[in-house]
Structure formats: C-alpha cells, structure tokens
Design a protein around this motif. Sequence first.
Motif, PDB file in Angstrom:
ATOM      1  N   THR B 443       0.953  -1.337  -0.007  1.00  0.00           N
ATOM      2  CA  THR B 443      -0.029  -0.006   0.063  1.00  0.00           C
ATOM      3  C   THR B 443       0.672   1.216  -0.163  1.00  0.00           C
ATOM      4  N   ASN B 444       0.391   2.606  -0.262  1.00  0.00           N
ATOM      5  CA  ASN B 444       1.250   3.704  -0.161  1.00  0.00           C
ATOM      6  C   ASN B 444       1.230   4.327   0.915  1.00  0.00           C
ATOM      7  N   LYS B 445       0.329   4.103   1.783  1.00  0.00           N
ATOM      8  CA  LYS B 445       0.528   4.487   3.193  1.00  0.00           C
ATOM      9  C   LYS B 445      -0.489   3.826   4.352  1.00  0.00           C
ATOM     10  N   ASN B 446      -0.405   4.236   5.489  1.00  0.00           N
ATOM     11  CA  ASN B 446      -0.989   3.630   6.592  1.00  0.00           C
ATOM     12  C   ASN B 446      -1.096   1.970   6.477  1.00  0.00           C
ATOM     13  N   ARG B 447       0.248   1.580   6.585  1.00  0.00           N
ATOM     14  CA  ARG B 447       0.816   0.149   6.419  1.00  0.00           C
ATOM     15  C   ARG B 447       0.006  -0.527   7.492  1.00  0.00           C
ATOM     16  N   ASP B 448      -0.080  -0.211   8.708  1.00  0.00           N
ATOM     17  CA  ASP B 448      -0.675  -1.279   9.696  1.00  0.00           C
ATOM     18  C   ASP B 448      -2.242  -1.492   9.553  1.00  0.00           C
ATOM     19  N   GLN B 451      -1.930  -3.772   6.496  1.00  0.00           N
ATOM     20  CA  GLN B 451      -1.330  -5.291   7.389  1.00  0.00           C
ATOM     21  C   GLN B 451      -2.727  -6.204   8.071  1.00  0.00           C
ATOM     22  N   THR B 452      -3.505  -5.400   8.623  1.00  0.00           N
ATOM     23  CA  THR B 452      -4.479  -5.957   9.337  1.00  0.00           C
ATOM     24  C   THR B 452      -5.562  -6.710   8.245  1.00  0.00           C
ATOM     25  N   LYS B 453      -5.819  -5.828   7.375  1.00  0.00           N
ATOM     26  CA  LYS B 453      -6.694  -6.169   6.211  1.00  0.00           C
ATOM     27  C   LYS B 453      -6.068  -7.372   5.676  1.00  0.00           C
ATOM     28  N   PHE B 454      -4.754  -7.534   5.136  1.00  0.00           N
ATOM     29  CA  PHE B 454      -4.072  -8.392   4.622  1.00  0.00           C
ATOM     30  C   PHE B 454      -4.239  -9.918   5.356  1.00  0.00           C
ATOM     31  N   GLU B 455      -4.045  -9.535   6.611  1.00  0.00           N
ATOM     32  CA  GLU B 455      -4.029 -10.937   7.500  1.00  0.00           C
ATOM     33  C   GLU B 455      -5.573 -11.299   7.513  1.00  0.00           C
ATOM     34  N   LEU B 456      -6.588 -10.495   7.517  1.00  0.00           N
ATOM     35  CA  LEU B 456      -7.687 -10.994   7.333  1.00  0.00           C
ATOM     36  C   LEU B 456      -8.089 -11.790   6.103  1.00  0.00           C
ATOM     37  N   ILE B 457      -7.690 -11.259   5.051  1.00  0.00           N
ATOM     38  CA  ILE B 457      -7.788 -11.897   3.835  1.00  0.00           C
ATOM     39  C   ILE B 457      -7.091 -13.276   3.884  1.00  0.00           C
ATOM     40  N   SER B 458      -6.065 -13.516   4.428  1.00  0.00           N
ATOM     41  CA  SER B 458      -5.276 -14.579   4.297  1.00  0.00           C
ATOM     42  C   SER B 458      -6.033 -15.554   5.435  1.00  0.00           C
TER      43      SER B 458
END
Lengths: 471, 480
Positions: B443-448, B451-458
Amino acid sequence: MSDARVEQQQRPASGTVLLVLVGLGIAFALLVALLAAAKTHSGPIYGEANMLYAALVLYAGAATLYMGYGVTGIERYVNAASLLTAVGFIANTAAVAHRWSVAGRPPFSNMYEMLLSFVWTLALLTLIAERAYKVKIIGSITMPITVVSVILMQLLPSDVRPLVPALQSTWLQVHVTLAMLSYAACALSFALAMMFLIQDNMKTESFQALTSTGMVAIYASMLLTRFRGGALGVTAYDLEAKSEVMVSRGHALFIRIPDLGWLYLIVLLSALVPLLLYIVGQLKKDESFFDMASKGMFVTLLLQAVGLAIFIARVKNGRYGAPEAEGLYATSLPANPFLLAGIVGGIVAGLLYLLLLWRREGLQKMMPPADVLDNVTYKIICIAFPLLTLMIAAGAYWANQAWGSYWSWDPKETWAAITWIVYAGYLHMRITRGWRGRRAAWFAILGFAVVIFTFFGVTYLLPGLHAYAAG
Amino acid sequence: MGVKTIWTKVYQTLASVRTGIFLIIVVGVISAVGTIILQRPTSEPGDMQRAYAPETLAILDRLGLTDIFHAWWFLLLLCLFCVCLIFVSVDRWPNAWKVYAKPVRFATPAFRVSLPQTVQFQVSDEVEALSLAGRVLGRFGFNAQPVAENNSKSLFAERQRFSVFAVYLVHLSLLCIFAGYIVDGIVGYRGTIMVPEGQALGEITLRDNRGGNVKKVLPFLIRCDGAGEETYADGSPKKWWSKLTLIESGKETASKTIVVNDPFVYKGIRIYQSSMGQSSTPKTLTFLATPTAGGAPEAVEVPLSGKAALADGESLSVLRWVPDYYVQDNEVYKKSDDAENPAVQLGLTNAKGETKKLWILYAQMNSTKGQDAPYEFAIKDAAWAKFTGLEVSHQPGQFGVWTGVILMAFGLLIAFYTQHMRIWATIIEDGKGGKLLWLGGTTNKNRDRFQTKFELISTALQAELGGAGKENAENTLTKA
C-alpha cells in the motif's frame, strides 16, 4: 514480562489508596457545591446550571475513578468511570442544548461558552478513544482537565450575552465549532504522545525537565507581560456593569496588585531551579542532581499552590489603583482567565508529573503498548488536521463576509497558519519520511504547544483583532 | 558551468522536499516574528509610537519589519515556495502517473521479494485455488482480475487507485490559494468610505498600510438612502443596516440593504457595513418660537435645506449651521465637527419677502433675544443625519482561494482516508514438485491498516482452502 504479570496478579488491590482518592473526590465535589451555591440557581431542574453541576459531579467522580485505575490498576474502576463519564456527558449535552435554545445560537461566543463546548468535546473524544481504540488510561488525563475546566466555568460570567453585529454569523459558528473539535483532537494527540513517551521508556527526569519548561514558560510569560515594578497587572473589572474597565477604545485598564509580582518572581525562580538542576545533571552526567530536581519540583509546586491561593484571595478582595487612572478599581477572576488558566495549568502539569514519579511502573502496565499509542496519535492528528484546515477556511470566509478581507495577517490568523504548518510537517514527515516513535511524538507535542499559544498566548500576549474573545 | 547545468542544479534544489520544508519553516518563523513586532496595517499609529522609541521604529521601518506580510521579500518567499511545490510535484508526477496508468500487474520473483506483506498456501488444484482467491478478494472489496502476462495463472487486485493523486490535489489547492492571494496583492484594493444619509459619494480612502490618505475613485457612486442602528436592552449594538443605491454614470443601477456579515457585491466590488455614526450636520432643527409681543411659545421644525411656515404667514429657514463655533472679529468660524456648541443663523422671511437674519450663539445664550424680530427663537432639538461607514474591497483572487480551499478539503479527505492497496496472487512451484498459491500486497500509506486487512484476507483464504481441499489437509501458512 511474565514476572510482571505474576506480580500484578498477586498484588492485593490497594483499597486504601482509592479510598483516599474517593475521599478527595468527595471533598472536591463539596468545594464545587459551595462554589455553585454562591451562584444563584434558578430555572427548571433540567436547566443549564443544574445540568452542568450534575456533569461536574459525575465528571469529578469519573476523574477520581480513572485516577484510581491509574494508581491501582484495577479494571473495574474503568468500567465505573466510563459509565460516570457517559452519564456526565448526557448531562453536559443537556446543558449545551439548554443554553443553545435559550441563546438561540450555538454556545461559542465567550470564554464560558467555549469552555462548555470544549468540555463536551473532550468527554466525547475520551469515550471514543476508550471504546474504539481501547486507550483506557486516557481518562485519567482528560477527565481532570474537564473537571478543572468546569470549575473555571463556575468562576466565569455565565449570563447569555447578546452578540454584537460582527459576531452574528453562521460562518463564525462553523469556525468556532471546528476550532473546538480540532483543538480537542490536538489536545488528545498531545496526551497520547506523552503516553507514548512514557511507554517508550523515556527517562522520568526528562518528563521533569519538560514539566519544568512548561512551568517556566507560564510564569516567564506572565511576568514579561504583567510585571509592573513589583506589582502584578490585572484587568480591572466593573462588578456592577459586569464588564472590563476601558481606558480608551480597545484598551482595558490594568490595575496593579502590589507585591504579587515579587511573589511570582519567586515562584518563577523556584520553577527554574529544578530545570537548572536537570541541565547540570545532564552536563555532569550525575544522577544525584535528578533527585534534587525532583525535590525541587515539590517545593515549586507548593509555592505555586500558595501563589494561586494568594492570587484568588487578592483578586476577590480589594481594590487597586493604576498610574494611568485615578481612583481604585476592583477586579475579578473572570476578567483574568489567562492568568488563572496558566497558574492552574502549571499546577495540574506538576501533579501529573508527581503521579508519574510515584507510579510509573503501574502506569506503564495499564497503558497500551508504545506502537499502538504511536499509531493512535497519528490517527487522531489525521482527524485534527482536516478539521484545522476547514476551521481556518471557515474563519477566512467569515472575515471576508464581516470586514472584506479573507486574510489580514492578524496574529490569531498567523498563528493558526503556523499551527497548520507544524501539523502539515508532522504528516509529511510521517507519510513520506516514515517518521515514527519519539521524533513523531515530539512533533505532536510541539504542535500542541503551538495550539496552546494560538489559543491563549495570542490573545493574552499579543495584541490582536480577536481580543474580544477574552471577554 | 553552462546554463543547462545551472538550470539542473536549480531544478534539483527546488524539486527537493527538503528545500520545501526549509522554505516553509522560514515562512513560519518570519510570520511568528510578524506577530511579535507590531505591524502597521493592524495597529493604530499611536500604538506604534507608544510601543517603540522613534529610532527603533525608524530602523524597523527601514528593514520592512513593520509590514512584513506585504514586503516584497515575503511575497518572493511565498512565490519561491510555490515554485518549489510545482517542481516537487512535477518531479514526482511521472512516477505517480505510471502507478496509476500502467500498474504492475504481474509480480515477478524479484518484485515478490520486495513486498512487505506476503503469504503462501500449499494447493493441489491451481485453477480452483486462484478462483477461490479471486472470490475471497472480492469479498474484501478487491476486484481481482486475471493477468494475461502469465497465462492467467496470476491475479491482480487493487482498491482506491485514485488515492495516488491526493498529494497532487493538496499541492494544487495550495497553489490555487497562493495564486489567489498574489493576484489580490497585485490588483486588489481595500478602503473605507463614510457616506452620510442622502448623499452619494464615490471616493474611498485606501488602506495603504502606512496610515496615509491615498484615495481611489470607484467606478460608481454609493448613495446612502437610509441607515440605522438597533441596540439591545443593555445598549450594545445589535444591528447596523444601510440602504445603498449605486449610481453608475448618472443612472441608478443597483440597490440593496446591507447589514454586517451580508455585503453588497456588484461587479466584483464588495461593499461591507463596518460602522455607523452620526453626522455633525442635522437633518432638521426644531426651534421654540416665542412671540415678542407675548403669547405661548410654539415649536417649529425646520429642515436644514428648506423652510417652515410660522403661524402669521412668515417663514423660517436655516441660513448657516456651525456645529462648534468661535467668534473672531465679529465673524463666526467653525472650530470642530463636534456638534456640542453650535451656532445657527436663521432667516425670518415676512409676507413681503424681506428676510431678517438672526443668530443663535449657543454658548452665549440659546435665544435670539434682543435681535429685534417678532419672535424669539431658541434651539429645542435636532434630528441628526446618520452616516454609514462602509468598507469597500475588490479581491478578484478570492475565487482562487475558495477553489483552493474546496480542492484541499477533497485532497485531504482522499489523502487521509483512502489508500492505494494492491494485492497480487500467483501460482508458484514450491521446489518439491508441489504448487503454492502465493499472495502478496502493498500500500502507499497507512501500512498497519493494510496489514490487518491482509491478515484478514489470508485467514479467510486459508479457511476456504481448508474446506475445499480436504485431501490436502496440510495447508501451510507461512509468512515470508
């Protein structure tokens, strides 16, 4: 880590400390009740004065419980405190609504009304921070601020004043609403940044230096602007007309309370001592100076409390003269909100430092981890910054409607722009340079210092178009 | 050094964020200084003299420190900052445009390693795994599309691509605001005018920041048809209004009743109600006329430019009005405009048309006693004309400013509350003959938050894969 947890579980809940705190809270509520009784209570039971009083008692209870949580770490207290805050918030909302309906306009036109709205916003943000971001400890910082603010309000004139033509504008109300919201968000980000520094294991003596710097700044600016040959200049106040005494158009009369200037010079020196001890300790790398500095903090805090008591006593009783006017004039606390706010602010900061000095470990266990705080600070500033932008824009639009210029570089405008630049800098550094942690926290603290200067300093220290906000 | 290298150097210097931050800090510090030193435009001249010794004031004036915000070097600094903003944006634009227009749709092995968020699962059926990944991503608002470059064995999904432009929108809005301000600084003007009731004036006194008296003639006359003030019970002003008519080359072209906070806008010129006052010239004067021969006194109201009839056919007019008089060599002169000590010369015209001149010199005696006339007159009352204090401004640049403000509001909303999130999915070999479904994102900003979203997806994807491939119970969730 696991050791700490075991210790926390085994430690018996320290009931005595809370008992003392609740006792203090009740004494406090009684004091407030006396203060409130001094004002005439009239109107319906759901009226503003009664509702505000209810909110004050509830907020005081909540503040006590939050601080109790801060000291003992017992979770139950937070739930109760949270409930009290919520109920107090309802009462506060009723007070705002009542005033709004009586005045026929949103309550933002004088110091009293601005504090009313500020307290409302701060309580709301506290509840949000607690529920949405799980920052439970925040109430132990914000709720005492609301209590002090409501007490200050009891001292200010609360009658609904008619608005002069320039202030009768929807845009002005939009402007002030946004200002309150954004300044409250800035205050919250400041509290969070301080908590981050605590969690980031910044040394306690550094907090002492920070607190001392704040105190020195308060008393130095007070003396720089109000020291008149040993006396302290205060604004003269006509108690019958309920207005400031004017020497000429736009110039209020400053009368001199003898010897109070010397007293505050002593207070300033006493606040300077711990700061110097800290600097010497840093230079010599000698820890023993820091202990002395801590003791110095006690001394200056005591002196400041004495100073406050004498200030209130001398302002309330007695008439004083001034070289530029004949005769003696009275004064009042409401006429000097900035002096009062400065002194009270310094004392509150000192007490918070003492809390840190005594209960640092306990406090750290209760606060969210550093990275969460860092992140929430950033998020709050992400809310504050657009609000700040719109606040400046609404102010400019109002100025354009009222006197034909959207930007005239008067000090209040200029400092609002400087505040904007500082927070814009914070966001740039955070987003493009990845500034996090301590550097970002210091930036957030700097931002709030500028906000304080814009809100209090500009009106109090610098002359400006916005001087009417003081009355 | 050639022109080209100098240009490159200048460009590089001005296209750096560091220069921009340095400039804005300088602007901030100078502005702060401008609030500490009294500024001529926002202070009364008397205050300046009281605050500084004459020598100090002279030095401050010479250095331009008493009018920082209108000094050429301050405007130059703002312009320089604008140039910096433009160069920084231009310098970074191609990159942003590439991300927007030609997104990296296929994650090459080298690119995969560089991603901050990755996850992989062991799978048996690659087609089904990919379609599952597509569905799961769809559930989280990502519209996943097959990537042709890799025989459709890959997916690319993104959200809020427009977010990459937020910073440009914010920078553009700042430029709009500065441009508007600079335009107003060059062609705009602002001044004041006092118009007494019933008169039409067209010359304003400019606020030229030096307390001087520079005049400017407006393209029209402003006539005040009426003005008034309402007050609260405690005497503080509640409302000021004035009814204005604009007269352009002899014709009445527009009319409006203005109040504070509601200006009159005509052809880009804005007229504001700023103050209200009383003229030292009355509209009418009321006299008490006592017949010299004896009889009851009678009140006569005389318009300042007109006549009033008396009971026995004579008429009374005001020949001269002096608000504050003094007498020298048997002549009446005006001392000031404060109507506290007036002198009035009356004209009493009898039926034959003969006019007798009478004086009332208020300080000596409020009467014409002893001036040999059939009446004795005394001043009883006066109806004063109001004058309205107007502020006139012409600031065509303000439209740029307001456009900038609106753009900035949108820009900030996009900048803070949207983010460009990209996720790639592809099938790779696990090196042991098996297949892996690889998922990576950035992502271009707001990493965390990402990260939360990505973890939910995985997590969701793992649950789906676990349900779909029962024969392959050993799904591995490994984070690279």
